[in-house]
Design a protein around this motif. Structure first.
Motif, PDB file in Angstrom:
ATOM      1  N   THR A   1       4.943 -33.514 -12.101  1.00 25.90           N
ATOM      2  CA  THR A   1       5.736 -32.451 -12.710  1.00 25.90           C
ATOM      3  C   THR A   1       4.866 -31.232 -12.982  1.00 25.90           C
ATOM      4  OG1 THR A   1       7.151 -34.106 -13.759  1.00 25.90           O
ATOM      5  CG2 THR A   1       7.305 -31.855 -14.605  1.00 25.90           C
ATOM      6  N   ARG A   2       3.659 -31.450 -13.515  1.00 26.40           N
ATOM      7  CA  ARG A   2       2.743 -30.339 -13.804  1.00 26.40           C
ATOM      8  C   ARG A   2       2.381 -29.579 -12.536  1.00 26.40           C
ATOM      9  NH1 ARG A   2      -1.304 -34.047 -16.890  1.00 26.40           N
ATOM     10  NH2 ARG A   2       0.212 -35.594 -16.288  1.00 26.40           N
ATOM     11  N   VAL A   3       2.092 -30.318 -11.470  1.00 23.90           N
ATOM     12  CA  VAL A   3       1.739 -29.670 -10.208  1.00 23.90           C
ATOM     13  C   VAL A   3       2.958 -28.943  -9.641  1.00 23.90           C
ATOM     14  CG1 VAL A   3       0.969 -30.068  -7.827  1.00 23.90           C
ATOM     15  CG2 VAL A   3      -0.170 -31.236  -9.725  1.00 23.90           C
ATOM     16  N   GLY A   4       4.141 -29.531  -9.782  1.00 19.36           N
ATOM     17  CA  GLY A   4       5.369 -28.872  -9.331  1.00 19.36           C
ATOM     18  C   GLY A   4       5.638 -27.581 -10.083  1.00 19.36           C
ATOM     19  N   ILE A   5       5.428 -27.591 -11.393  1.00 13.58           N
ATOM     20  CA  ILE A   5       5.612 -26.379 -12.189  1.00 13.58           C
ATOM     21  C   ILE A   5       4.616 -25.310 -11.737  1.00 13.58           C
ATOM     22  CG2 ILE A   5       5.367 -25.394 -14.503  1.00 13.58           C
ATOM     23  CD1 ILE A   5       6.512 -28.109 -15.558  1.00 13.58           C
ATOM     24  N   LEU A   6       3.369 -25.706 -11.536  1.00 13.93           N
ATOM     25  CA  LEU A   6       2.364 -24.764 -11.051  1.00 13.93           C
ATOM     26  C   LEU A   6       2.784 -24.174  -9.705  1.00 13.93           C
ATOM     27  CD1 LEU A   6      -0.463 -23.436 -11.228  1.00 13.93           C
ATOM     28  CD2 LEU A   6      -1.329 -25.451 -10.023  1.00 13.93           C
ATOM     29  N   ARG A   7       3.198 -25.041  -8.786  1.00 14.17           N
ATOM     30  CA  ARG A   7       3.623 -24.575  -7.461  1.00 14.17           C
ATOM     31  C   ARG A   7       4.803 -23.628  -7.580  1.00 14.17           C
ATOM     32  NH1 ARG A   7       5.059 -28.999  -3.030  1.00 14.17           N
ATOM     33  NH2 ARG A   7       2.839 -29.403  -3.343  1.00 14.17           N
ATOM     34  N   GLY A   8       5.783 -24.009  -8.364  1.00 13.86           N
ATOM     35  CA  GLY A   8       6.973 -23.175  -8.525  1.00 13.86           C
ATOM     36  C   GLY A   8       6.670 -21.832  -9.150  1.00 13.86           C
TER      37      GLY A   8
ATOM     38  N   SER B   1      -7.656 -37.960   4.518  1.00  8.55           N
ATOM     39  CA  SER B   1      -8.698 -37.183   3.858  1.00  8.55           C
ATOM     40  C   SER B   1      -8.065 -36.275   2.817  1.00  8.55           C
ATOM     41  CB  SER B   1      -9.486 -36.359   4.873  1.00  8.55           C
ATOM     42  OG  SER B   1      -8.639 -35.421   5.483  1.00  8.55           O
ATOM     43  N   GLY B   2      -8.885 -35.743   1.958  1.00  5.03           N
ATOM     44  CA  GLY B   2      -8.403 -34.832   0.924  1.00  5.03           C
ATOM     45  C   GLY B   2      -7.954 -35.573  -0.323  1.00  5.03           C
ATOM     46  N   LEU B   3      -7.398 -34.824  -1.235  1.00  4.77           N
ATOM     47  CA  LEU B   3      -6.930 -35.377  -2.501  1.00  4.77           C
ATOM     48  C   LEU B   3      -5.416 -35.435  -2.525  1.00  4.77           C
ATOM     49  CD1 LEU B   3      -9.232 -33.304  -4.870  1.00  4.77           C
ATOM     50  CD2 LEU B   3      -9.524 -35.708  -4.221  1.00  4.77           C
ATOM     51  N   GLN B   4      -4.893 -36.292  -3.379  1.00 11.86           N
ATOM     52  CA  GLN B   4      -3.459 -36.320  -3.615  1.00 11.86           C
ATOM     53  C   GLN B   4      -3.215 -36.509  -5.102  1.00 11.86           C
ATOM     54  OE1 GLN B   4      -1.943 -39.752  -1.390  1.00 11.86           O
ATOM     55  NE2 GLN B   4      -1.241 -40.629  -3.307  1.00 11.86           N
TER      56      GLN B   4
ATOM     57  N   GLU C   1      -4.526 -22.641  -5.829  1.00 11.65           N
ATOM     58  CA  GLU C   1      -3.847 -22.647  -4.535  1.00 11.65           C
ATOM     59  C   GLU C   1      -3.933 -24.019  -3.877  1.00 11.65           C
ATOM     60  OE1 GLU C   1      -4.009 -20.342  -0.295  1.00 11.65           O
ATOM     61  OE2 GLU C   1      -4.406 -19.212  -2.124  1.00 11.65           O
ATOM     62  N   GLU C   2      -5.135 -24.591  -3.862  1.00 11.24           N
ATOM     63  CA  GLU C   2      -5.315 -25.921  -3.275  1.00 11.24           C
ATOM     64  C   GLU C   2      -4.481 -26.958  -4.015  1.00 11.24           C
ATOM     65  OE1 GLU C   2      -8.784 -29.283  -2.489  1.00 11.24           O
ATOM     66  OE2 GLU C   2      -9.350 -27.368  -3.358  1.00 11.24           O
ATOM     67  N   LEU C   3      -4.508 -26.904  -5.332  1.00 13.94           N
ATOM     68  CA  LEU C   3      -3.772 -27.873  -6.134  1.00 13.94           C
ATOM     69  C   LEU C   3      -2.270 -27.732  -5.947  1.00 13.94           C
ATOM     70  CD1 LEU C   3      -3.870 -30.136  -8.193  1.00 13.94           C
ATOM     71  CD2 LEU C   3      -3.922 -28.407  -9.989  1.00 13.94           C
TER      72      LEU C   3
ATOM     73  N   GLY D   1       1.888 -39.278  -3.208  1.00 15.41           N
ATOM     74  CA  GLY D   1       2.048 -40.452  -2.359  1.00 15.41           C
ATOM     75  C   GLY D   1       3.394 -40.508  -1.652  1.00 15.41           C
ATOM     76  N   ALA D   2       3.466 -41.338  -0.622  1.00 16.29           N
ATOM     77  CA  ALA D   2       4.679 -41.454   0.196  1.00 16.29           C
ATOM     78  C   ALA D   2       5.894 -41.868  -0.616  1.00 16.29           C
ATOM     79  CB  ALA D   2       4.436 -42.443   1.330  1.00 16.29           C
ATOM     80  N   SER D   3       5.706 -42.685  -1.647  1.00 18.09           N
ATOM     81  CA  SER D   3       6.843 -43.151  -2.442  1.00 18.09           C
ATOM     82  C   SER D   3       7.444 -42.036  -3.290  1.00 18.09           C
ATOM     83  CB  SER D   3       6.438 -44.320  -3.342  1.00 18.09           C
ATOM     84  OG  SER D   3       5.486 -43.888  -4.303  1.00 18.09           O
ATOM     85  N   GLU D   4       6.728 -40.943  -3.448  1.00 23.98           N
ATOM     86  CA  GLU D   4       7.201 -39.812  -4.254  1.00 23.98           C
ATOM     87  C   GLU D   4       7.355 -38.534  -3.423  1.00 23.98           C
ATOM     88  OE1 GLU D   4       8.117 -40.033  -7.434  1.00 23.98           O
ATOM     89  OE2 GLU D   4       7.529 -42.132  -7.582  1.00 23.98           O
ATOM     90  N   THR D   5       7.448 -38.671  -2.121  1.00 26.87           N
ATOM     91  CA  THR D   5       7.572 -37.513  -1.238  1.00 26.87           C
ATOM     92  C   THR D   5       8.731 -36.627  -1.684  1.00 26.87           C
ATOM     93  OG1 THR D   5       6.653 -38.722   0.624  1.00 26.87           O
ATOM     94  CG2 THR D   5       7.965 -36.772   1.153  1.00 26.87           C
ATOM     95  N   GLY D   6       8.458 -35.342  -1.788  1.00 27.53           N
ATOM     96  CA  GLY D   6       9.495 -34.377  -2.139  1.00 27.53           C
ATOM     97  C   GLY D   6       9.642 -34.102  -3.625  1.00 27.53           C
ATOM     98  N   CYS D   7       9.089 -34.954  -4.483  1.00 26.52           N
ATOM     99  CA  CYS D   7       9.319 -34.733  -5.916  1.00 26.52           C
ATOM    100  C   CYS D   7       8.606 -33.488  -6.422  1.00 26.52           C
ATOM    101  CB  CYS D   7       8.969 -35.962  -6.739  1.00 26.52           C
ATOM    102  SG  CYS D   7       7.223 -36.248  -6.979  1.00 26.52           S
ATOM    103  N   ILE D   8       7.410 -33.196  -5.941  1.00 26.77           N
ATOM    104  CA  ILE D   8       6.707 -31.998  -6.396  1.00 26.77           C
ATOM    105  C   ILE D   8       7.507 -30.759  -5.984  1.00 26.77           C
ATOM    106  CG2 ILE D   8       4.625 -30.591  -6.135  1.00 26.77           C
ATOM    107  CD1 ILE D   8       3.018 -33.204  -5.982  1.00 26.77           C
ATOM    108  N   GLY D   9       8.036 -30.767  -4.778  1.00 26.48           N
ATOM    109  CA  GLY D   9       8.866 -29.651  -4.319  1.00 26.48           C
ATOM    110  C   GLY D   9      10.122 -29.493  -5.148  1.00 26.48           C
ATOM    111  N   ALA D  10      10.706 -30.609  -5.579  1.00 28.07           N
ATOM    112  CA  ALA D  10      11.903 -30.544  -6.432  1.00 28.07           C
ATOM    113  C   ALA D  10      11.567 -29.911  -7.778  1.00 28.07           C
ATOM    114  CB  ALA D  10      12.489 -31.939  -6.621  1.00 28.07           C
ATOM    115  N   TYR D  11      10.427 -30.271  -8.356  1.00 33.20           N
ATOM    116  CA  TYR D  11      10.009 -29.644  -9.613  1.00 33.20           C
ATOM    117  C   TYR D  11       9.704 -28.162  -9.398  1.00 33.20           C
ATOM    118  CZ  TYR D  11       9.380 -34.461 -11.256  1.00 33.20           C
ATOM    119  OH  TYR D  11       9.568 -35.772 -11.597  1.00 33.20           O
ATOM    120  N   ALA D  12       9.100 -27.842  -8.257  1.00 36.36           N
ATOM    121  CA  ALA D  12       8.728 -26.460  -7.953  1.00 36.36           C
ATOM    122  C   ALA D  12       9.944 -25.568  -7.759  1.00 36.36           C
ATOM    123  CB  ALA D  12       7.841 -26.411  -6.710  1.00 36.36           C
ATOM    124  N   ALA D  13      11.060 -26.142  -7.356  1.00 34.11           N
ATOM    125  CA  ALA D  13      12.267 -25.358  -7.108  1.00 34.11           C
ATOM    126  C   ALA D  13      12.814 -24.725  -8.382  1.00 34.11           C
ATOM    127  CB  ALA D  13      13.337 -26.231  -6.454  1.00 34.11           C
TER     128      ALA D  13
END
Length: 114
Positions: free
Chosen positions: A83-90, A74-77, A14-16, A22-34
């Protein structure tokens, strides 16, 4: 001179799956998750098979403590493995996570019946 030490740590799914990149890749994890199944389909067969049988990736993503990049943060990024994190999220969002079979002779079908 600063030294950095890398290590392997367990992070809850869930946390992951909610972790930013990073800011330069904002939105890419969400795009993979879609569309996680699409992003799996364009990977090597061994990677797709690993997801189908174990419900996760072959190699863990690389995370970094945000304080190293932006001291007030704070926290991790996610540093590598978006892509792996996006697939997990999706898959978590679409409830299509794999439940690996523990029965001998099973055909390792996905939990969502696909």
């Amino acid at each position: 001179m600063r030294r950095f030490v890398w290590g392997l740590e367990k992070i809850g799914a869930e946390e992951l799956s909610e972790m930013p990149t990073g800011a330069s890749e904002t939105g890419c994890i969400g795009a993979y998750a879609a569309n996680p199944d699409h992003w799996l389909s364009v990977r090597r067969l061994e990677i797709t098979r690993h997801w189908e049988t174990r419900g996760t990736w072959m190699r863990p993503p690389i995370l970094i403590d945000r304080q190293l990049l932006d001291p007030p943060a704070s926290g991790l990024q996610v540093l590598e493995g978006r892509t792996r994190v996006g697939i997990l999220r999706g898959r978590r969002n679409h409830r299509s996570l794999v439940a690996p079979s523990t029965e001998p002779g099973s055909d390792d079908r996905r939990a969502d019946g696909a």
